[in-house]
Design a protein around this motif. Structure first.
Motif: not given
Length: 362
Positions: A147-156
Motif C-alpha cells: 500500500h505504501w512504503p513502510t519501515s519495519f523493525h523485525e523481531d527475529k
C-alpha cells in the motif's frame, strides 16, 4: 501423595528422541499465539498524496511538508515512494497528510498553507490507503508495503517462531515427551469418567517434571480444571497447596528442592506482588509457584485457568488443541494483555491430532 508415573514407554520414547543426534521429523508444529496486534491484518487509513512533477524540488518539499504535517503518530510511513503509473510524467509521489474520517478531494492550496509550503513542483493531490500502524511481523510488513512504503523493525524471534523454526529437532522431541505425559494423564481421567484433559508442569532448566495432573472437576468441585490442578500440585510440592487430590492417583507432584538450611516460608499475597520480575519468595527462597516453569496441557486453558497462570508466574504454555472458549488464543489472549502484571509466551499445536481426539469439543 504417592507418585504415579505413566507407562515406561512414554518416558523412554521421550529420552530416546531427546538423545538422538538426528531425531525424526514430527508431524506437528509449535506455533506462537501472538497478540491481536501481531496476528491481525493491516489496518488502513486514507491519506492525501501528490505526484512530484519536478524531482529537483523533492528535498525542499519534503522538509516543508513534514514541518506543516508531521506524522508523529505514523513514524513508520515513508514520505516518498516511486510513482506507480508508468504513463504519468512524474516518477515520485509524496505523502502529504492523513485524510481524516470523512475525506473529500482537496486542492494543494487547501492542504498546504502558504507561505509555509511552496507547492511548486507538486501535482494534483489524490487519496491513497496507507498502513495506520507499524507492522509487527514480516507478514504484516509484506502486506503493508503493497500500500505504501513502510519501515519495519523485525523481531527475529517472532519471525522464526511463525516459520516453525524456533525449536530444534531435539527440543521438539523433549516437548513431545512432555505432551505425551499430559495425554497419558488425560487418558487416566477418561478412564475414571472425568473429562479427558491432562497437564504437566516442567522445570525447563532441569527437565524435571514437577507436576502431572488431569481434570478433576465435578459438580462439587467445578474449579478443578487440569491447569488449576497442576498449579496446586506445584504449590503442594513447595509445601503449600489447597486441594486434596489423593483420590486421583494419576495426579502427582515432585517435592521442590528447598535451598540448604532454608525452610518453606509463606508466599506474599498476589495483590501485594505486582513486580513482573519478582521470581522468588524472599522469605522462603523458593520460586513463586510456577515462576520459570512450563505448562503442557492437552486443551487450551479457559479464561479462569489463564488468569491463574498469570498469577502463578508461569513462563511458557504449550497446548495441543484449541478450545471454543479458550483464554489463550481462541476467544481471548489473556497472556498478551499489557494491563496485567505478568505476561508469558504461548505455543499451540503440540501433538494437536492426539489432543483433539481426546476431547471432541476441541
Amino acid at each position: 501423595m504417592p507418585r504415579t508415573d505413566p507407562p515406561s514407554g512414554v518416558e523412554q520414547h521421550r529420552d530416546e528422541k531427546a538423545g538422538s543426534p538426528e531425531p525424526e521429523p514430527m508431524p506437528w508444529q509449535a506455533l506462537p499465539v501472538l497478540s491481536e496486534q501481531q496476528s491481525g491484518g493491516v489496518e488502513l487509513v486514507l491519506a492525501y498524496a501528490a505526484p512530484v512533477l519536478d524531482k529537483r524540488q523533492t528535498s525542499r518539499l519534503l522538509k516543508e511538508v513534514s514541518a506543516v504535517h508531521p506524522l508523529t503518530a505514523q513514524p513508520h510511513l515513508k514520505r516518498v515512494r516511486p510513482g506507480r503509473d508508468a504513463s504519468r510524467p512524474h516518477v515520485l509521489e509524496m505523502l502529504l497528510c492523513l485524510a481524516g474520517r470523512a475525506p473529500d478531494m482537496r486542492s494543494l492550496a487547501e492542504l498546504l498553507p502558504q507561505p509555509a509550503v511552496d507547492p511548486h513542483g507538486l501535482g494534483q493531490p489524490f487519496l491513497v490507503l496507507v498502513p495506520a500502524r507499524p507492522p509487527l511481523t514480516r507478514g504484516q510488513f509484506e502486506e503493508a508495503r503493497t500500500h505504501w512504503p513502510t519501515s519495519f523493525h523485525e523481531d527475529k524471534h517472532v519471525t522464526r517462531a511463525l516459520a516453525g523454526q524456533l525449536f530444534s529437532a531435539q527440543e521438539r522431541a523433549v516437548m513431545q515427551g512432555h505432551m505425551e505425559r499430559a495425554v497419558w494423564a488425560a487418558q487416566q481421567a477418561a478412564a475414571r469418567g472425568l473429562r479427558a484433559v491432562g497437564a504437566v508442569v516442567v522445570d525447563p532448566a532441569s527437565g524435571c517434571v514437577l507436576a502431572t495432573g488431569h481434570d478433576c472437576s465435578s459438580t462439587a468441585s467445578p474449579l478443578l480444571h487440569a491447569t488449576m490442578v497442576c498449579i496446586d500440585l506445584v504449590a503442594q510440592g513447595q509445601g503449600r497447596g489447597t486441594y486434596d487430590l489423593r483420590p486421583h492417583p494419576a495426579c502427582s507432584f515432585a517435592p521442590a528442592p528447598a535451598p540448604l538450611g532454608v525452610g518453606v516460608g509463606p508466599v506474599h499475597k498476589l495483590h501485594e506482588d505486582t513486580d513482573t520480575e519478582a521470581d522468588e519468595d524472599s522469605e522462603g527462597g523458593l520460586p513463586y509457584v510456577c515462576t520459570g516453569y512450563d505448562l503442557y496441557v492437552t486443551r487450551e486453558p479457559c479464561a479462569m485457568c489463564a488468569m491463574a497462570l498469570v498469577h502463578s508466574r508461569v513462563q511458557r504454555v504449550f497446548y495441543g488443541a484449541p478450545s471454543p472458549d479458550g483464554g489463550l488464543g481462541t476467544r481471548f489472549r489473556i497472556h498478551t494483555r499489557s494491563d496485567l502484571n505478568h505476561r508469558f509466551r504461548v505455543f499451540r499445536g503440540v501433538l494437536e491430532g492426539q489432543c483433539r481426539r481426546l476431547d471432541p469439543d476441541t
